[in-house]
Design an enzyme around this catalytic site. Sequence first.
Site, PDB file in Angstrom:
ATOM      1  N   SER A 178       0.858  -1.187   0.000  1.00 62.74           N
ATOM      2  CA  SER A 178       0.000   0.000   0.000  1.00 62.74           C
ATOM      3  C   SER A 178       0.889   1.231   0.000  1.00 62.74           C
ATOM      4  O   SER A 178       1.614   1.494   0.969  1.00 62.74           O
ATOM      5  CB  SER A 178      -0.898   0.025   1.238  1.00 62.74           C
ATOM      6  OG  SER A 178      -1.391   1.339   1.419  1.00 62.74           O
ATOM      7  N   HIS A 218      -1.246  -1.446  -4.240  1.00 64.83           N
ATOM      8  CA  HIS A 218      -2.513  -1.081  -3.590  1.00 64.83           C
ATOM      9  C   HIS A 218      -2.558   0.438  -3.416  1.00 64.83           C
ATOM     10  O   HIS A 218      -1.668   1.030  -2.818  1.00 64.83           O
ATOM     11  CB  HIS A 218      -2.597  -1.795  -2.244  1.00 64.83           C
ATOM     12  CG  HIS A 218      -3.889  -1.610  -1.515  1.00 64.83           C
ATOM     13  ND1 HIS A 218      -5.017  -2.362  -1.764  1.00 64.83           N
ATOM     14  CD2 HIS A 218      -4.229  -0.754  -0.515  1.00 64.83           C
ATOM     15  CE1 HIS A 218      -5.989  -1.992  -0.952  1.00 64.83           C
ATOM     16  NE2 HIS A 218      -5.547  -1.006  -0.179  1.00 64.83           N
ATOM     17  N   ASP A 239      -4.750   3.590  -2.044  1.00 60.22           N
ATOM     18  CA  ASP A 239      -5.832   3.945  -1.119  1.00 60.22           C
ATOM     19  C   ASP A 239      -6.415   5.299  -1.476  1.00 60.22           C
ATOM     20  O   ASP A 239      -5.748   6.330  -1.335  1.00 60.22           O
ATOM     21  CB  ASP A 239      -5.301   3.954   0.320  1.00 60.22           C
ATOM     22  CG  ASP A 239      -5.057   2.550   0.820  1.00 60.22           C
ATOM     23  OD1 ASP A 239      -6.012   1.744   0.795  1.00 60.22           O
ATOM     24  OD2 ASP A 239      -3.921   2.241   1.219  1.00 60.22           O
ATOM     25  N   MET A 284      -9.039   8.117  -0.658  1.00 55.36           N
ATOM     26  CA  MET A 284      -9.850   8.605   0.462  1.00 55.36           C
ATOM     27  C   MET A 284     -10.355  10.010   0.161  1.00 55.36           C
ATOM     28  O   MET A 284      -9.641  10.820  -0.434  1.00 55.36           O
ATOM     29  CB  MET A 284      -9.001   8.638   1.734  1.00 55.36           C
ATOM     30  CG  MET A 284      -8.355   7.304   2.073  1.00 55.36           C
ATOM     31  SD  MET A 284      -7.553   7.378   3.681  1.00 55.36           S
ATOM     32  CE  MET A 284      -6.655   5.816   3.664  1.00 55.36           C
ATOM     33  N   HIS A 306      -8.445   0.960  -4.013  1.00 58.02           N
ATOM     34  CA  HIS A 306      -9.369   0.739  -2.895  1.00 58.02           C
ATOM     35  C   HIS A 306     -10.086   2.059  -2.636  1.00 58.02           C
ATOM     36  O   HIS A 306      -9.489   2.988  -2.111  1.00 58.02           O
ATOM     37  CB  HIS A 306      -8.523   0.267  -1.689  1.00 58.02           C
ATOM     38  CG  HIS A 306      -9.278   0.149  -0.406  1.00 58.02           C
ATOM     39  ND1 HIS A 306      -8.641   0.014   0.815  1.00 58.02           N
ATOM     40  CD2 HIS A 306     -10.603   0.135  -0.136  1.00 58.02           C
ATOM     41  CE1 HIS A 306      -9.536  -0.074   1.771  1.00 58.02           C
ATOM     42  NE2 HIS A 306     -10.735   0.010   1.230  1.00 58.02           N
ATOM     43  N   MET A 315     -12.239   4.404  -0.748  1.00 63.74           N
ATOM     44  CA  MET A 315     -12.846   4.711   0.551  1.00 63.74           C
ATOM     45  C   MET A 315     -13.489   6.082   0.416  1.00 63.74           C
ATOM     46  O   MET A 315     -13.011   7.083   0.962  1.00 63.74           O
ATOM     47  CB  MET A 315     -11.760   4.705   1.642  1.00 63.74           C
ATOM     48  CG  MET A 315     -11.273   3.299   1.959  1.00 63.74           C
ATOM     49  SD  MET A 315      -9.684   3.303   2.794  1.00 63.74           S
ATOM     50  CE  MET A 315      -8.606   3.421   1.374  1.00 63.74           C
ATOM     51  N   MET A 363     -11.303  -5.589   5.767  1.00 69.49           N
ATOM     52  CA  MET A 363     -10.494  -4.607   6.500  1.00 69.49           C
ATOM     53  C   MET A 363     -10.216  -5.147   7.901  1.00 69.49           C
ATOM     54  O   MET A 363     -11.141  -5.546   8.606  1.00 69.49           O
ATOM     55  CB  MET A 363     -11.241  -3.268   6.627  1.00 69.49           C
ATOM     56  CG  MET A 363     -11.437  -2.504   5.333  1.00 69.49           C
ATOM     57  SD  MET A 363      -9.919  -2.130   4.432  1.00 69.49           S
ATOM     58  CE  MET A 363      -9.007  -1.157   5.617  1.00 69.49           C
ATOM     59  N   ASP A 415      -6.469  -6.203   4.614  1.00 69.56           N
ATOM     60  CA  ASP A 415      -5.875  -4.860   4.595  1.00 69.56           C
ATOM     61  C   ASP A 415      -5.899  -4.265   5.997  1.00 69.56           C
ATOM     62  O   ASP A 415      -6.969  -4.016   6.553  1.00 69.56           O
ATOM     63  CB  ASP A 415      -6.701  -3.985   3.629  1.00 69.56           C
ATOM     64  CG  ASP A 415      -6.114  -2.600   3.416  1.00 69.56           C
ATOM     65  OD1 ASP A 415      -5.041  -2.300   3.947  1.00 69.56           O
ATOM     66  OD2 ASP A 415      -6.767  -1.817   2.680  1.00 69.56           O
TER      67      ASP A 415
HETATM   68  C1  DX5 Z   1      -6.226   1.949   5.541  1.00 73.74           C
HETATM   69  C2  DX5 Z   1      -5.827   1.530   4.163  1.00 73.74           C
HETATM   70  C3  DX5 Z   1      -4.702   0.593   4.135  1.00 73.74           C
HETATM   71  C4  DX5 Z   1      -3.443   1.094   4.775  1.00 73.74           C
HETATM   72  C5  DX5 Z   1      -2.797  -0.071   5.432  1.00 73.74           C
HETATM   73  O1  DX5 Z   1      -7.354   2.731   5.465  1.00 73.74           O
HETATM   74  O2  DX5 Z   1      -6.913   0.936   3.475  1.00 73.74           O
HETATM   75  O3  DX5 Z   1      -4.454   0.083   2.825  1.00 73.74           O
HETATM   76  O4  DX5 Z   1      -2.536   1.684   3.885  1.00 73.74           O
HETATM   77  O5  DX5 Z   1      -1.706   0.366   6.150  1.00 73.74           O
HETATM   78  P1  DX5 Z   1      -0.927  -0.580   7.135  1.00 73.74           P
HETATM   79  O6  DX5 Z   1      -0.463  -1.773   6.346  1.00 73.74           O
HETATM   80  O7  DX5 Z   1       0.190   0.287   7.635  1.00 73.74           O
HETATM   81  O8  DX5 Z   1      -1.892  -0.974   8.233  1.00 73.74           O
HETATM   82 ZN    ZN Z   2      -6.442  -0.104   1.525  1.00 74.27          ZN
END
Ligand code: DX5
Ligand code: ZN
Length: 216
Positions: free
Chosen positions: A8, A33, A35, A37, A66, A68, A136, A174
Amino acid sequence: MKKQIAPSILSADFSRLGEEIAAVEKAGADLIHVDIMDGHFVPNLTMGPPLVKCLRKITKLPLDCHLMIENPGQFIGPFKDAGADWISVHVEACDLATLLTAIKKLGCKAGAVINPPTPLEKLLPFCELADFILVMTVNPGFGGQSVVDGTLEKIAALKKYLASKNLNVPIEVDGGVKAENIARFAKAGADIFVSGSGLFHTQDYAKTLSQMKGAI
Ligand code: DX5
Ligand code: ZN
């Protein structure tokens, strides 16, 4: 099912993002990956389609986006156009039947995501429509959090359900995945392992990835 590791980039050094991605690609990562947001669905803001478009130019690895965000249906087209290969959307944010179908129609792999507090029952009716399911193991929004209690059991229950229905759908996990604990996620039934801080906050990516691969 082939086990895969998905770094990620949320925990990468953004001032050297290209080098960071090249380094994990060279070190044996299977996916990238990403993220996404929006500051509404989760209390943090990250990146959008323009950044994904740049990533597409610098890596051959599949881009696992992903989402969010609120109203993910509004953005699946722009992410596909930017170069996303996999797009996952949350059961808490949309009608999965509609969105998973729409993502597949665009030619991307469609993932269904579930947050730690959401009961598995909310997701089960959509498993047949998903190309993968993302469980998650932290509340989404930030890297570097600890695994939420009960989430490994949720993976195991999902694995059992999928087997009972003869569904060959990979489970991605994740949140909080590190070389030291990745075996627990694998044992619970995960197939694809997202790792942010557990990889990018280590010195030697090749060593960490090979430890992870050795443990799953
Ligand atoms: C959290 C994300 C993850 C995040 C994971 O909201 O969806 O993908 O980057 O980070 P680690 O591996 O540090 O928990
Ligand atoms: Zn993620």
